[in-house]
Scaffold this motif. Structure first.
Motif, mmCIF file in Angstrom:
data_model
loop_
_atom_site.group_PDB
_atom_site.id
_atom_site.type_symbol
_atom_site.label_atom_id
_atom_site.label_comp_id
_atom_site.label_asym_id
_atom_site.label_seq_id
_atom_site.Cartn_x
_atom_site.Cartn_y
_atom_site.Cartn_z
ATOM 1 N N PRO A 1 0.818 -1.211 0.000
ATOM 2 C CA PRO A 1 0.000 0.000 0.000
ATOM 3 C C PRO A 1 0.853 1.264 0.000
ATOM 4 O O PRO A 1 2.030 1.241 0.381
ATOM 5 C CB PRO A 1 -0.797 -0.125 1.297
ATOM 6 C CG PRO A 1 0.112 -0.896 2.206
ATOM 7 C CD PRO A 1 0.785 -1.905 1.306
ATOM 8 N N TYR A 2 0.244 2.340 -0.425
ATOM 9 C CA TYR A 2 0.893 3.643 -0.351
ATOM 10 C C TYR A 2 0.881 4.087 1.114
ATOM 11 O O TYR A 2 -0.107 3.916 1.819
ATOM 12 C CB TYR A 2 0.117 4.653 -1.195
ATOM 13 C CG TYR A 2 0.669 6.047 -1.125
ATOM 14 C CD1 TYR A 2 1.730 6.436 -1.924
ATOM 15 C CD2 TYR A 2 0.135 6.976 -0.234
ATOM 16 C CE1 TYR A 2 2.241 7.719 -1.855
ATOM 17 C CE2 TYR A 2 0.640 8.254 -0.153
ATOM 18 C CZ TYR A 2 1.701 8.622 -0.964
ATOM 19 O OH TYR A 2 2.211 9.888 -0.875
ATOM 20 N N THR A 3 1.996 4.632 1.596
ATOM 21 C CA THR A 3 2.068 5.104 2.980
ATOM 22 C C THR A 3 2.633 6.519 3.021
ATOM 23 O O THR A 3 3.460 6.896 2.175
ATOM 24 C CB THR A 3 2.941 4.184 3.846
ATOM 25 O OG1 THR A 3 4.282 4.184 3.331
ATOM 26 C CG2 THR A 3 2.400 2.766 3.860
ATOM 27 N N GLU A 4 2.190 7.284 3.999
ATOM 28 C CA GLU A 4 2.661 8.664 4.130
ATOM 29 C C GLU A 4 2.371 9.162 5.544
ATOM 30 O O GLU A 4 1.377 8.770 6.159
ATOM 31 C CB GLU A 4 1.951 9.547 3.109
ATOM 32 C CG GLU A 4 2.540 10.935 2.961
ATOM 33 C CD GLU A 4 1.959 11.685 1.761
ATOM 34 O OE1 GLU A 4 2.309 12.853 1.572
ATOM 35 O OE2 GLU A 4 1.143 11.093 1.013
ATOM 36 N N ASN A 5 3.258 9.986 6.073
ATOM 37 C CA ASN A 5 3.043 10.614 7.377
ATOM 38 C C ASN A 5 2.301 11.925 7.168
ATOM 39 O O ASN A 5 2.712 12.754 6.351
ATOM 40 C CB ASN A 5 4.376 10.864 8.083
ATOM 41 C CG ASN A 5 5.089 9.577 8.435
ATOM 42 O OD1 ASN A 5 4.517 8.706 9.091
ATOM 43 N ND2 ASN A 5 6.322 9.431 8.001
#
Length: 283
Positions: free
Chosen positions: A45-49
């Motif tokens: 999956p795409y992840t981001e903070n």
């Protein structure tokens, strides 16, 4: 192409009233954002903070990874030759009293403010409770933007904001996910706004953050952003999507064969999005 670009940029700028009083910042909440953008790559999956800055009435939701990259912080730097991680370029303002959403979008090194259609979310509050890092929360569910959402909100934090476009509960939304766990906003802590309690390392980081509008004392719409409509903004986005390299070459003057578009740090391309956050509304 250049003539088309000139015309497109011209129609982006229109006269819209975005008058909104600044709101004092009261807290900053961090989230880990996880999104299965491509259903053929469910294990990647795409992840981001992400970061939510909140005041009494206003809030702004943004990418913490983008912010740290823009500030050129050491932890945001990549090794030479490594892929360039894509980040979210859309910031979302929410004004609770007016039930108003405004998107702040970055395109070709310029910012645009776009009024979004207001939509009150029909929440169902349950009796379930839990806690995240000592923050006591209650459970609520809803169907919104084509997904069935399960969220946890904190009544002791009386803010109507939350991550992304989720809002309108009698307490700050701490954590949220759809019922398939294809989209998740996981609580990752609340920033300490009192600097006297920070370590030397945290204080240096706070000083770096001070250069960003997201770490100012007020939440306010950006004065130098161009104001436009969603329809006009989408027109130029469509041109870009049809031929990204050609668009960049025409706008920048860089030869097409010299235009480079980066990839993902995970080695998995997140350009394929067959599962966007917003799905068609269920009838």
């Amino acid at each position: 192409m250049k003539i088309l670009l000139t015309t497109s940029f011209a129609i982006l700028i229109s006269v819209i009233s975005f008058a909104q009083k600044p709101d004092n910042v009261l807290a900053r909440i961090k989230y880990s954002f996880i999104h299965v953008r491509d259903t053929t790559q469910k294990n990647n999956p795409y992840t981001e903070n992400m970061l939510l800055v909140i005041g009494k009435n206003a809030s702004i939701y943004t990418s913490l990874d983008k912010l740290e990259r823009d500030l050129e912080l050491p932890k945001a730097k990549r090794a030479p030759g490594s892929p360039f991680k894509p980040v979210n370029q859309v910031d979302i303002y929410f004004f609770a009293k007016e039930n108003k959403l405004v998107s702040r979008e970055r395109f070709m090194n310029a910012y645009y403010l776009i009024n979004e259609p207001s939509q009150r979310i029909n929440w169902k509050i349950t009796k379930d409770t839990t806690s995240f890092n000592g923050v006591q929360c209650k459970k609520a569910t809803t169907t919104f933007k084509g997904r069935n959402w399960i969220v946890w909100y904190a009544p002791e934090l009386p803010f109507q904001s939350g991550p992304w476009k989720l809002n309108g509960l009698p307490g700050l939304i701490i954590q949220a996910s759809d019922n398939k766990n294809e989209v998740q906003f996981l609580f990752n802590g609340i920033d300490n706004l009192k600097r006297e309690n920070l370590s030397a390392e945290e204080l240096e980081l706070a000083k770096a953050y001070d250069k960003s509008i997201f770490f100012s004392h007020e939440i306010a719409l950006q004065k130098d952003a161009k104001e436009t409509t969603r329809v006009e903004y989408d027109k130029i986005q469509d041109l870009f999507k049809k031929d990204p390299k050609g668009f960049i070459a025409a706008a920048s003057g860089v030869p097409r064969d010299k235009v480079f578009i980066g990839g993902s740090t995970t080695g998995v391309s997140h350009n394929t999005i067959n599962n966007p956050i917003e799905l068609p509304e269920k009838k």
